[in-house]
Write a protein that holds these residues in place. Sequence first.
Motif: not given
Length: 119
Positions: A75-76, A78-80, A82-83
């Motif tokens: 998930v990292t 994908i979260l990065f 998004h951020y």
Amino acid sequence: MKRALPLAVGVGLSVAFGVHQLAPVRPTTFGTAAVYAGAAYFYLGFDVSLLGEAPRFSDPVDRVGYGLGLFGLSVTPILFAHYAGGDDGAVLGFVIAFFGAVAFLTLSEQARRVSDGTE
């Protein structure tokens, strides 16, 4: 194994060309090329696979730790993205390089086991 290195360099250069189209920064391009060339070398030069057998843990706490680590790795990026704002090509380049790093570390460890005869 003699053909593995030139083929691996070709893979690295191919990926670098694509990343350079997304984020035209030479250090990023060269770093990504090196990561993918290294991963491709171990994939082509040894009898290992990313989809091979996963490590097995008998202790439930170890299994939970391994599962948490895999979840974080998945998930990292994908979260990065998004951020950081997923519209930027540099973020996609980061995600590509990140997955290459995971592939390199996984394949190099499997290759070490094969060459040591422990697998």
